[in-house]
Scaffold this active site. Structure first.
Site, mmCIF file in Angstrom:
data_model
loop_
_atom_site.group_PDB
_atom_site.id
_atom_site.type_symbol
_atom_site.label_atom_id
_atom_site.label_comp_id
_atom_site.label_asym_id
_atom_site.label_seq_id
_atom_site.Cartn_x
_atom_site.Cartn_y
_atom_site.Cartn_z
ATOM 1 N N SER A 97 0.840 -1.202 0.000
ATOM 2 C CA SER A 97 0.000 0.000 0.000
ATOM 3 C C SER A 97 0.879 1.258 0.000
ATOM 4 O O SER A 97 1.691 1.430 -0.916
ATOM 5 C CB SER A 97 -0.950 -0.047 1.193
ATOM 6 O OG SER A 97 -2.024 0.847 1.035
ATOM 7 N N ASP A 187 -2.127 14.231 13.120
ATOM 8 C CA ASP A 187 -2.432 15.561 12.585
ATOM 9 C C ASP A 187 -1.980 15.689 11.136
ATOM 10 O O ASP A 187 -2.669 16.305 10.311
ATOM 11 C CB ASP A 187 -1.758 16.641 13.432
ATOM 12 C CG ASP A 187 -2.420 16.818 14.795
ATOM 13 O OD1 ASP A 187 -3.550 16.332 14.976
ATOM 14 O OD2 ASP A 187 -1.801 17.440 15.682
ATOM 15 N N HIS A 254 -7.143 -6.300 0.238
ATOM 16 C CA HIS A 254 -6.024 -5.359 0.165
ATOM 17 C C HIS A 254 -4.863 -5.785 1.057
ATOM 18 O O HIS A 254 -3.710 -5.612 0.688
ATOM 19 C CB HIS A 254 -6.516 -3.959 0.552
ATOM 20 C CG HIS A 254 -5.480 -2.901 0.477
ATOM 21 N ND1 HIS A 254 -4.720 -2.668 -0.666
ATOM 22 C CD2 HIS A 254 -5.043 -1.985 1.399
ATOM 23 C CE1 HIS A 254 -3.876 -1.667 -0.449
ATOM 24 N NE2 HIS A 254 -4.051 -1.248 0.795
#
Length: 276
Positions: A97, A187, A254
């Site tokens: 990924s 964040d 996946h």
């Protein structure tokens, strides 16, 4: 904080004592130790079949955080880490990924480091936005870190209904004394997700088209039930990596190496030891 490109060494875990060098790169919200069982299987019962290095990407695991996401910066940080660990040795680099994107960029930017490449269920293209991850991000942001009393308390409060996904995301939760924090740079990921279709994590750098193709052997592993690799991705993949062989594992999603670990281990062992 420093930029990913300026980091000399990422956090790593070594598995195995002899044989070819193999580096494993995880996906978004993951960490190097996610590959532990796979690395142990590839390195053999005595650890003499391969020297595996499980890498925490920047902003993940115990590696330093960066000021902003960059695939080039991530790849350069991995390159510096591999050079520090292996000197002039070349590596088989395995990436899933996001880690697969980093592995591809690494091979294009630092081909002298990469002997072979294994790309797991991702293509060299932009995927639009991080929409499929936005629910996870909201769940993580909503967890009241200042109120937690224990990990079981965190598990009870965390809204994710899928037990496997919950365990995967909560591996990022760390306790420092009486306080709790997210180990992943949440964040930064949330900020990137807020960019919508301009997400850099979901994207692919256009300037890589100007680099020469990587001429080493490439094993491209796809999950048969995953939407991440499409038929029309093959042309772009072979433009960058002309010696690509696609291996699709039926019934796998996946997280191919989790759904079909024995098949992936067998494929890796054969690929690493095959004649060039």
């Amino acid at each position: 904080m420093t930029s990913a490109a300026d980091q000399d060494r990422l956090n790593t875990l070594a598995v195995g004592t002899a044989g070819p060098r193999i580096a494993f790169l995880h996906g978004l919200f993951g960490q190097g130790r996610n590959w532990t069982q796979m690395a142990k299987a590839v390195s053999g019962s005595e650890g003499a079949d391969a020297r595996c290095l499980l890498v925490d990407l920047p902003d993940h695991g115990r590696s330093p955080w960066s000021d902003g996401f960059s695939l080039d910066g991530y790849a350069d940080a991995v390159a510096a880490t591999l050079r520090a660990a292996g000197g002039p040795d070349r590596w088989t680099v395995v990436g899933h990924s996001l880690g697969g994107k980093v592995a591809m960029v690494l091979a294009l930017r630092h081909p002298e480091l990469v002997d072979r490449l294994v790309v797991v269920d991702i293509a060299p293209k932009g995927y639009g936005s991080l929409e499929r991850f936005e629910g996870y991000i909201r769940e993580m942001q909503a967890l009241p870190l200042g109120e937690l009393t224990s990990r079981s308390d965190a598990e009870a409060r965390f809204a994710e209904p899928d037990r496997g996904v919950k365990a995967f995301l909560l591996q990022n939760l760390r306790r420092d004394g009486a306080s709790w924090r997210w180990q992943v740079n949440l964040d930064l990921v949330a900020g990137d997700a807020a960019r919508g279709a301009g997400s850099r994590i979901a994207g692919w750098p256009d300037d890589l088209d100007a680099l020469p193709a990587y001429d080493g052997p490439v094993l491209w592993v796809a999950g048969g039930d995953s939407p991440y690799i499409q038929r029309d991705d093959a042309e772009r993949m072979r433009r960058h990596f002309p010696r690509t062989r696609l291996f699709t594992i039926k019934g796998a999603g996946h997280w191919v190496h989790t759904d079909a670990p024995e098949i992936v281990v067998t494929a890796l062992r054969r690929f690493v030891t095959a004649p060039d």
